[in-house]
Design a protein around this motif. Structure first.
Motif, PDB file in Angstrom:
ATOM      1  N   TRP A 140       0.831  -1.202   0.000  1.00 28.10           N
ATOM      2  CA  TRP A 140       0.000   0.000   0.000  1.00 28.10           C
ATOM      3  C   TRP A 140       0.870   1.259   0.000  1.00 28.10           C
ATOM      4  CZ3 TRP A 140      -0.813   3.883   3.759  1.00 28.10           C
ATOM      5  CH2 TRP A 140      -1.863   4.757   3.467  1.00 28.10           C
ATOM      6  N   ARG A 143       2.219   2.034  -3.228  1.00 22.00           N
ATOM      7  CA  ARG A 143       1.139   2.279  -4.194  1.00 22.00           C
ATOM      8  C   ARG A 143       1.028   1.176  -5.235  1.00 22.00           C
ATOM      9  NH1 ARG A 143       0.798   8.869  -5.107  1.00 22.00           N
ATOM     10  NH2 ARG A 143       0.808   9.388  -2.894  1.00 22.00           N
ATOM     11  N   TRP A 145      -0.589  -1.558  -4.344  1.00 21.26           N
ATOM     12  CA  TRP A 145      -1.971  -1.905  -4.044  1.00 21.26           C
ATOM     13  C   TRP A 145      -2.776  -0.643  -3.801  1.00 21.26           C
ATOM     14  CZ3 TRP A 145      -2.951  -6.675  -0.413  1.00 21.26           C
ATOM     15  CH2 TRP A 145      -2.568  -7.849  -1.087  1.00 21.26           C
ATOM     16  N   THR A 146      -4.062  -0.730  -4.107  1.00 25.34           N
ATOM     17  CA  THR A 146      -4.979   0.372  -3.832  1.00 25.34           C
ATOM     18  C   THR A 146      -5.461   0.291  -2.386  1.00 25.34           C
ATOM     19  OG1 THR A 146      -6.922  -0.918  -4.468  1.00 25.34           O
ATOM     20  CG2 THR A 146      -5.774   0.300  -6.220  1.00 25.34           C
ATOM     21  N   GLU A 147      -6.128   1.335  -1.937  1.00 27.25           N
ATOM     22  CA  GLU A 147      -6.717   1.323  -0.596  1.00 27.25           C
ATOM     23  C   GLU A 147      -7.747   0.207  -0.471  1.00 27.25           C
ATOM     24  OE1 GLU A 147      -8.267   5.167   0.221  1.00 27.25           O
ATOM     25  OE2 GLU A 147      -6.291   6.091   0.482  1.00 27.25           O
ATOM     26  N   TYR A 148      -8.433  -0.093  -1.568  1.00 23.59           N
ATOM     27  CA  TYR A 148      -9.443  -1.155  -1.555  1.00 23.59           C
ATOM     28  C   TYR A 148      -8.806  -2.515  -1.309  1.00 23.59           C
ATOM     29  CZ  TYR A 148     -13.006  -4.377  -3.327  1.00 23.59           C
ATOM     30  OH  TYR A 148     -13.895  -5.413  -3.462  1.00 23.59           O
TER      31      TYR A 148
END
Length: 290
Positions: A140, A143, A145-148
């Motif tokens: 995360w 970046r 991975w997304t916040e979702y």
């Protein structure tokens, strides 16, 4: 005790027919597998990783791209009929990252349960859950991975830990430990991990959850009469949050313990709330009171 079978890259090349250069390329460029490394830097491959390479190779022959083939190979490893007895913590970590990237809550939970049954709860926490949470945080922050994706993976871990704790048998007359985040603190997984270990030690546990109302902690102490309160803070907190709790802790014989990364920069000095980031030390102190 049965020793896990591992292979060198030379042995993997012989078994698959892939060159060592291709095996390394599939690892570094396509993330097909992520083999562990010895202290001297040499790669070691598990039985599961060998299987993934072999299945990836077959899917490539069937016309899939390497990335598509690798994904399909990993999916066959996650099927409900696939025996997991030969899989290691390292294998589960790779599988969790693959499923977490798709934000597939159901498969994440299935993997966690299989890791639990294969490795045992304590080993799974230390070798799978904690490293996976660190990896999720890194993905995360980078970046990647997304916040979702981060949220689904973290929430699934939280749900698994909460359910696992509730299923641990504890004597009815066992002393109670209450755990809570500080008001406005939402990172509850560290406290879920702490309370799970407390339950395994034989204590009854109660989790107040993330960001409790300011007086919820005081009311829980007054109504439930716990043997101790564990508080966690992962982010910076304020004097307005800590000062009332410090004043309340002064009025009760119930010991308060505060831990977490947020204790590095507290806004006030604490006398009646004990800052302690070591559960073994906390439980030792609690044992002297119980």
């Amino acid at each position: 005790m049965h020793k896990e079978v591992t292979y060198t890259i030379q042995q993997v090349a012989q078994k698959t027919g892939l060159s060592k250069q291709v095996i390394r390329k599939w690892e570094t460029r396509y993330n097909v597998i992520q083999p562990a490394r010895l202290a001297n830097g040499y790669r070691t491959y598990t039985e599961a990783e060998l299987t993934i390479l072999q299945r990836t190779q077959q899917f490539v022959k069937d016309g899939y791209t390497i990335a598509e083939a690798a994904e399909r190979a990993k999916q066959t490893m996650l099927s409900a009929s696939q025996p997991f007895s030969t899989l290691t913590a390292h294998d589960f970590l790779q599988a969790l990252e693959s499923v977490g990237a798709r934000a597939d809550e159901q498969q994440l939970m299935q993997l966690l349960h299989k890791a639990h049954h294969t490795l045992g709860l304590l080993t799974m926490i230390d070798t799978v859950i904690v490293p996976f949470l660190l990896r999720v945080g890194q993905l995360w922050c980078d970046r990647t991975w997304t916040e979702y994706q981060e949220a689904i993976s973290s929430q699934t871990i939280r749900d698994f830990l909460a359910n696992a704790r509730r299923q641990i048998f504890v004597a009815e007359d066992a002393p109670l430990i209450i755990g809570s985040c500080l008001p406005e603190e939402r990172h509850e997984i560290p406290m879920q991990l702490l309370l799970l270990r407390c339950a395994l030690t034989g204590y009854k546990t109660l989790m107040l959850g993330p960001a409790p109302a300011p007086r919820a902690i005081e009311q829980a102490v007054q109504q439930k009469l716990p043997i101790a309160i564990l508080l966690s803070v992962s982010t910076p907190t304020s004097e307005a949050i800590l000062a009332p709790l410090e004043r309340f802790a002064r009025t009760t014989d119930v010991p308060f313990f505060l831990g977490g990364h947020g204790t590095d920069h507290l806004p006030i000095s604490l006398t009646h709330i004990h800052v302690n980031n070591h559960l073994h030390s906390i439980l030792s102190k609690i044992a002297t009171v119980s």
